[in-house]
Design an enzyme around this catalytic site. Structure first.
Site, mmCIF file in Angstrom:
data_model
loop_
_atom_site.group_PDB
_atom_site.id
_atom_site.type_symbol
_atom_site.label_atom_id
_atom_site.label_comp_id
_atom_site.label_asym_id
_atom_site.label_seq_id
_atom_site.Cartn_x
_atom_site.Cartn_y
_atom_site.Cartn_z
ATOM 1 N N ASP A 1 2.713 -2.918 -3.600
ATOM 2 C CA ASP A 1 1.624 -3.266 -2.679
ATOM 3 C C ASP A 1 0.491 -4.026 -3.346
ATOM 4 O O ASP A 1 -0.609 -4.079 -2.820
ATOM 5 C CB ASP A 1 1.062 -1.992 -2.046
ATOM 6 C CG ASP A 1 0.394 -1.097 -3.081
ATOM 7 O OD1 ASP A 1 0.655 -1.281 -4.279
ATOM 8 O OD2 ASP A 1 -0.387 -0.220 -2.686
ATOM 9 N N GLU A 2 0.724 -4.593 -4.511
ATOM 10 C CA GLU A 2 -0.376 -5.314 -5.146
ATOM 11 C C GLU A 2 0.096 -6.487 -5.992
ATOM 12 O O GLU A 2 1.250 -6.536 -6.427
ATOM 13 C CB GLU A 2 -1.222 -4.365 -5.994
ATOM 14 C CG GLU A 2 -0.478 -3.621 -7.060
ATOM 15 C CD GLU A 2 -1.419 -2.713 -7.845
ATOM 16 O OE1 GLU A 2 -1.939 -3.153 -8.869
ATOM 17 O OE2 GLU A 2 -1.630 -1.576 -7.382
ATOM 18 N N ASP B 1 -4.677 -5.862 -2.986
ATOM 19 C CA ASP B 1 -4.109 -4.527 -2.888
ATOM 20 C C ASP B 1 -4.040 -4.174 -1.408
ATOM 21 O O ASP B 1 -5.054 -4.195 -0.719
ATOM 22 C CB ASP B 1 -5.053 -3.558 -3.630
ATOM 23 C CG ASP B 1 -4.376 -2.255 -3.970
ATOM 24 O OD1 ASP B 1 -3.571 -1.783 -3.162
ATOM 25 O OD2 ASP B 1 -4.683 -1.708 -5.049
#
Length: 366
Positions: free
Chosen positions: A109-110, A9
């Site tokens: 974002d992960e 993350d």
DNA sequence: CCCTCGATCAC
DNA sequence: CCTCATATCGAGGG
């Protein structure tokens, strides 16, 4: 074989991207905002850096409220630039891909990385990989991230949460229960306010209590499928594999109206840009759809939808604009409140195989 | 089985 | 004061 799954993350992603672009921001509270355009400051905070978080700003908070909290603290409110973050996200995912047996991106974002093979089910080897991942992301993009590693996706995600910001948390299989047992059920992926409340009603507050609960006693409240998920997840036994992303099955755009209305025409006018955008996205990804949905979010923030499914896939959204208008008119007639926001969704997506090139391939031109 | 719709979750 | 996007489930009606 014992799986080794990592969840990565990127820390406070949008705000960190802005910091990387302009390092002077690091000293100041930064909130990246989604301005809805209704009034000067209407909208919400998408992400804030830690300096802003310390002052009480969090994701989803109204911009006006965030401004109050940051008054006199030299704040920076930045308009979200999705295209910019998308480009950087893709480069990060490219870096991660090189480190994983299988990569599943689950947000801008992960991502989950299956490391089972390259770590040989060895959690110490996995630690080295985690450190390598963090280093390559930092060397490549100057971004920090948090890494969690565990025997399942749920455990890995929980671990990365606990690793924030910028850390690594590794949960070897035999440590799974001790790691999870005292955490609140709301920490589990898939358990939001509604499910937490329902669990609380059953006297279940922690993951340990959920793990100890009979599957059968969960079924009554949650239905077979979700009950099984909860039971497995709480036991660190969810078997859901890390899988490469497939194409999207739906695309949507929602906008906030300049003023509340129930008028279908007005809605359509203000949706013109969103429709054009959806149309472009369909075209660029070579997608057709069979179902189109008109979405209205009312003044009480409840959602109403009307949809229409076509016999054959449609490859150009503009062809069905009059159908969309009809759907909004149907909505107008069936609600007792005004629309605050409106949107369009296309679903039942399929990539339309280019017939001409396919036939050329099967039967090359002479 | 298909379609429609709302709910829930989480980004 | 209240954004935006995606996936999935279950209910209800055919």
């Amino acid at each position: 074989m014992e799986r080794v799954i990592a969840h990565i993350d990127i820390d406070y992603f949008y705000a960190q991207v802005e910091e990387v672009e302009n390092p002077a921001l690091r000293e100041r509270p930064v909130a990246v905002c989604v301005f809805s355009g209704r009034t000067e400051d209407s909208g919400v905070v998408a992400t804030a850096n830690y300096r802003a978080r310390e002052l009480g700003v969090s994701s989803g908070m109204p911009i006006a409220l965030a401004r109050r909290k940051l008054e006199g603290k030299d704040p920076v409110m930045i308009r979200m630039d999705h295209a910019k973050y998308e480009v950087i996200s893709e480069r990060v995912m490219q870096i991660l891909r090189a480190e994983a047996d299988v990569l599943e991106q689950t947000g801008i974002d992960e991502a989950f990385l299956d490391l089972t093979k390259r770590a040989g089910s060895d959690y110490e080897a996995a630690r080295a990989t985690a450190e390598g991942v963090k280093r390559s992301v930092f060397d490549g993009e100057h971004l920090t991230c948090s890494v969690g590693i565990g025997r399942s996706k749920v455990v890995a995600k929980l671990a990365s949460d606990k690793a924030k910001p910028g850390g690594i948390v590794i949960v070897p299989p035999d440590a799974t229960m001790s790691f999870m047992k005292d955490l609140p059920v709301a920490d589990l992926y898939g358990v939001g306010p509604k499910s937490s409340e329902a669990l609380r009603g059953l006297g279940i507050g922690t993951i340990g209590e959920l793990a100890a609960c009979q599957l059968s006693s969960l079924e009554k409240t949650f239905g077979r499928k979700f009950a099984v998920y909860l039971h497995d997840a709480a036991n660190g036994a969810d078997a859901d594999p890390v899988t490469e992303n497939k194409g999207p099955s739906q695309l949507m755009r929602v906008i906030t109206l300049k003023q509340n209305t129930t008028d279908a025409e007005t809605s359509m006018e203000q949706l013109a840009e969103a429709v054009a955008d959806l149309r472009r996205r369909l075209q660029s990804q070579n997608l057709s759809f069979r179902t189109v949905t008109a979405i209205a979010i009312l003044t009480d923030l409840s959602t109403k939808t009307r949809s229409k499914t076509f016999e054959t896939p449609i490859d150009d959204l503009s062809i069905v604009e009059s159908d969309i208008l009809d759907l909004f008119e149907d909505l107008s007639g069936s609600v007792d409140r005004e629309f605050r926001r409106v949107g369009i969704r296309v679903s039942d997506l399929r990539s339309d195989q280019d017939q001409s090139s396919l036939s050329e391939f099967l039967q090359p031109a002479k």
